[in-house]
Design a protein around this motif. Sequence first.
Motif, PDB file in Angstrom:
ATOM      1  N   TYR A 276     -29.239 -40.756  -9.946  1.00  0.00           N
ATOM      2  CA  TYR A 276     -29.636 -39.371  -9.701  1.00  0.00           C
ATOM      3  C   TYR A 276     -28.526 -38.588  -9.004  1.00  0.00           C
ATOM      4  N   ALA A 277     -27.909 -39.186  -7.971  1.00  0.00           N
ATOM      5  CA  ALA A 277     -26.885 -38.453  -7.226  1.00  0.00           C
ATOM      6  C   ALA A 277     -25.984 -39.416  -6.471  1.00  0.00           C
ATOM      7  N   TYR A 307     -24.873 -34.278  -8.367  1.00  0.00           N
ATOM      8  CA  TYR A 307     -26.139 -34.583  -9.028  1.00  0.00           C
ATOM      9  C   TYR A 307     -25.872 -34.810 -10.513  1.00  0.00           C
TER      10      TYR A 307
END
Length: 446
Positions: A276-277, A307
């Motif tokens: 996700y990040a 991100y």
Amino acid sequence: MTMTPGLWAVLGGSVAVAAPIQTAPAPLPALGQPVTGLSADQMFDIARRAEGASATAEAIAIYEALARDPEPQVRQEARFRHGQLLARQGRRAEAATLYRAILDEEPGAARVRLELAALLAAMGDLRSARRALLQVQASSLPPDVALIVDKYAAALRSNKPFTASLELALAPSTNINRATSATTLDTILAPFDLSDDARARSGLGVKPSGQILLRAPLRASLGLTARLSGQGTFYRKSSFNDMIGAAQLGLEVAAGKALLRPSVGRSYRWYGTQLYATTDTLTLSAGRAVGRRAQVEVEGGYGRADYRLNDLQDGQIYTASVAYERAVSQRAGGSLRVSGERQVAADPGYSTTSATAQLLAWREAGRASLFATASLSRLGADARLALFPERRREWRVAATAGATLRQLTVHGFAPLVRATYERNRSSVGLYDYRLLSADVGITRAF
């Protein structure tokens, strides 16, 4: 039974004991032979001489037997000597568990709490070590003992080697994805129907967390640290899994009564099976004792977030916090932490400013450690996101209460129970949610 009172007096025990019986030293029995008909003093003498003869197994067997004695002074003396023996062997976790058992029965045992603080520091848990030190200083100490405490405080500002921690729990929750319970979402185009996966879902997860810390002293007042940490919640449906892993490299610099900790690091977060990040961070924290019962910690940080699924969220993160912790007695204390965060994203709709105030209270009640936290947060976005009619504005409240039940300790681990309530009120329905969750698992017992 009687025992030599000298060590118990040093421990800070409040129970008066009889003068020891003056007897000739008991003969050291042959290894493996039963010992009967002896006083506690004689048993302690045999254990001491067994240690001197490197017969540690026999000494430990005597201490374990005396730890079941009906006289509390005898039990505590046996546990303390056993703990010291284990600490000398490098078995720190076992020694710390024994010291904690003494403090559960005799919270005023200052020497024992100091020994526990030293073990925690040697294992790398400086936060818990400093808290144990505050508990000692919350009592009235004779001048000579106060000097010893000051030396321990100095030692905690320059500690070393390797530590690892682990917590494992089952985690039922009414909202595993922190999602809205609404069936539709208002947008500038028209109400959107939300799929089941986009709405609040209940579930039962497995929640492991752990940390490995390496500390290498460079000089008396300077140390190098390396930290690996991770936590996650895993569900039967993997798309709801939430995992975080982080690596950090830093320094610990003792400057008078303060400890400075600059560090750099990188963290990774996964939702479901996708990254996700990633966030790169630069942090500086400073901790300092305030009087004998309290400590203050100040921290500031800078981060750069990437991100992977939405470049519009990419940007810089600035953080700052100040925390004040105080021991009100040898069994209780609390802290107040105020923090702020500024995230500057590529899209102003994702740029946010937030502030949080958190209260923590803790208390040792018999052989249990009780704790509770409450927090209030405010968040505001710079602009509205293109899809939604309003700019994001939120109030979030959260409360947690729990306990570590040391009376059920097995191999240095004790049951942990924890319950959390969280409510986020948002002007954007997508972020509006509430949840009730619990953790039932194991953690270390000291």
